[in-house]
Design an enzyme around this catalytic site. Structure first.
Site, PDB file in Angstrom:
ATOM      1  CB  CYS A   1       0.467  -7.540  34.906  1.00  8.41           C
ATOM      2  SG  CYS A   1      -0.962  -8.547  34.460  1.00  8.41           S
TER       3      CYS A   1
ATOM      4  CG  HIS B   1       2.361 -10.762  38.097  1.00  8.19           C
ATOM      5  ND1 HIS B   1       2.005  -9.494  38.480  1.00  8.19           N
ATOM      6  CD2 HIS B   1       1.376 -11.200  37.285  1.00  8.19           C
ATOM      7  CE1 HIS B   1       0.851  -9.172  37.935  1.00  8.19           C
ATOM      8  NE2 HIS B   1       0.437 -10.182  37.199  1.00  8.19           N
TER       9      HIS B   1
ATOM     10  CD  GLU C   1       4.410  -8.472  40.950  1.00  2.86           C
ATOM     11  OE1 GLU C   1       5.228  -8.685  40.038  1.00  2.86           O
ATOM     12  OE2 GLU C   1       3.190  -8.316  40.753  1.00  2.86           O
TER      13      GLU C   1
END
Lengths: 229, 79
Positions: free
Chosen positions: A86, A203, A205
């Protein structure tokens, strides 16, 4: 493996990345403040998401001059693995470590939702545990994810297999409707020619453990672990 | 002395913000507003130096930071 998570003023996904590396994968993790000028003993650097310097001027435009970026560049030049997620991706393109630029989303809105991605290239240190063409579901959260690059560079990205993730439908079609932000060729993530730097807007994660209800992003990190440094 | 810097999107780069403003101008009756492109205006106050030196410095500032030359053009005047 030892991961370094670079923290800029305004980073806000640094703790999520730290958590996944340390607690989910059981690896060593350490924060690296952006004022650091030396990076030693790391196998992989993560530039996390957030709003470094409040996105002032352009996303990543000021962060690229943080003292740490010189060390990040040297680390990458030496073949070290770097992943920008990002805002981290936006910083990598501004710093010239990856080609192109991330412009304001086509519809001018901040978009926060799950999106289907197709794995275009699994022959990278970040995607080798995925199948080629596999469709995964990963959240995006950005206002500036509209990937743009000149025609010549775009062709080079295609020819070299540097397009790693593209936005697609659930069955892997890269249609206009599947493109959330107007990115050229539905691009969601690219790597450099040497394949040791990955930038992606989604994302991984945020979808890397069962409790999150989705583990589609976990293999990005697990792939890194299978890479010989 | 002050550098007045204009950063604009290159031709061919889509400007959704400009497009939205153009539609809105049209909808309130300005049919003559055919196209709108939105850019940035930046003022930098400079310490005293010869104008040629100032021009060189400002050009550097634009190339390095103020504009992203992948998608943006810049021009400036020093007054």
């Amino acid at each position: 493996m030892k991961f370094g998570i670079v923290v800029f003023p305004g980073s806000n996904c640094d703790h999520d990345c730290y958590h996944v590396v340390k607690n989910v994968l059981g690896q060593e993790a350490e924060y690296i403040w952006h004022k650091e000028t030396e990076i030693k003993g790391f196998d992989c650097l993560i530039l996390p998401g957030g709003f470094s310097y409040g996105d002032y001027l352009r996303t990543g435009a000021i962060a690229k001059f943080s003292p740490v970026m010189k060390a990040v560049k040297e680390f990458a030049d030496g073949g070290g693995l770097v992943i920008g997620i990002c805002n981290g991706f936006q910083i990598l393109v501004e710093a010239g470590l990856l080609p192109g630029v991330l412009m304001r989303n086509r519809d001018l809105k901040f978009i926060c939702e799950n999106r289907y991605l197709k794995v275009e290239n699994r022959d990278t240190p970040f995607t080798r545990l995925y199948n080629k063409g596999e469709v995964i579901n990963v959240p995006i959260a950005h206002a500036d994810g509209n990937y743009f690059v000149d025609d010549q560079t775009l062709k080079r990205l295609q020819d070299n297999g540097q397009i790693v993730f593209v936005y697609s439908t659930a069955d892997g079609k890269t249609t206009e409707e599947a493109n959330p932000n107007g990115s050229l060729l539905n691009i969601a993530g690219i790597c450099n020619e040497k394949r040791n730097i990955l930038g992606m807007m989604p994302h991984p994660e945020r979808c890397a453990e069962e409790i999150m209800g989705n583990v589609d992003g976990k293999r990005v990190f697990e792939s890194i672990l299978t890479t010989k440094i | 002395m002050i550098a007045k810097i204009y950063v604009t999107l290159k031709n061919g780069v889509l400007d959704p913000q400009g497009k939205a403003v153009q539609h809105s101008l049209e909808s309130i009756g300005y049919k003559e507003a055919q196209d709108v492109r939105i850019g940035k205006y930046i003022e930098v106050k400079l310490s005293d130096m010869p104008k040629s030196e100032a021009e060189k410095k400002v050009k550097e500032m634009c190339e390095k930071m103020l504009a992203n030359t992948v998608i943006e053009n810049y021009r400036f005047e020093i007054v």
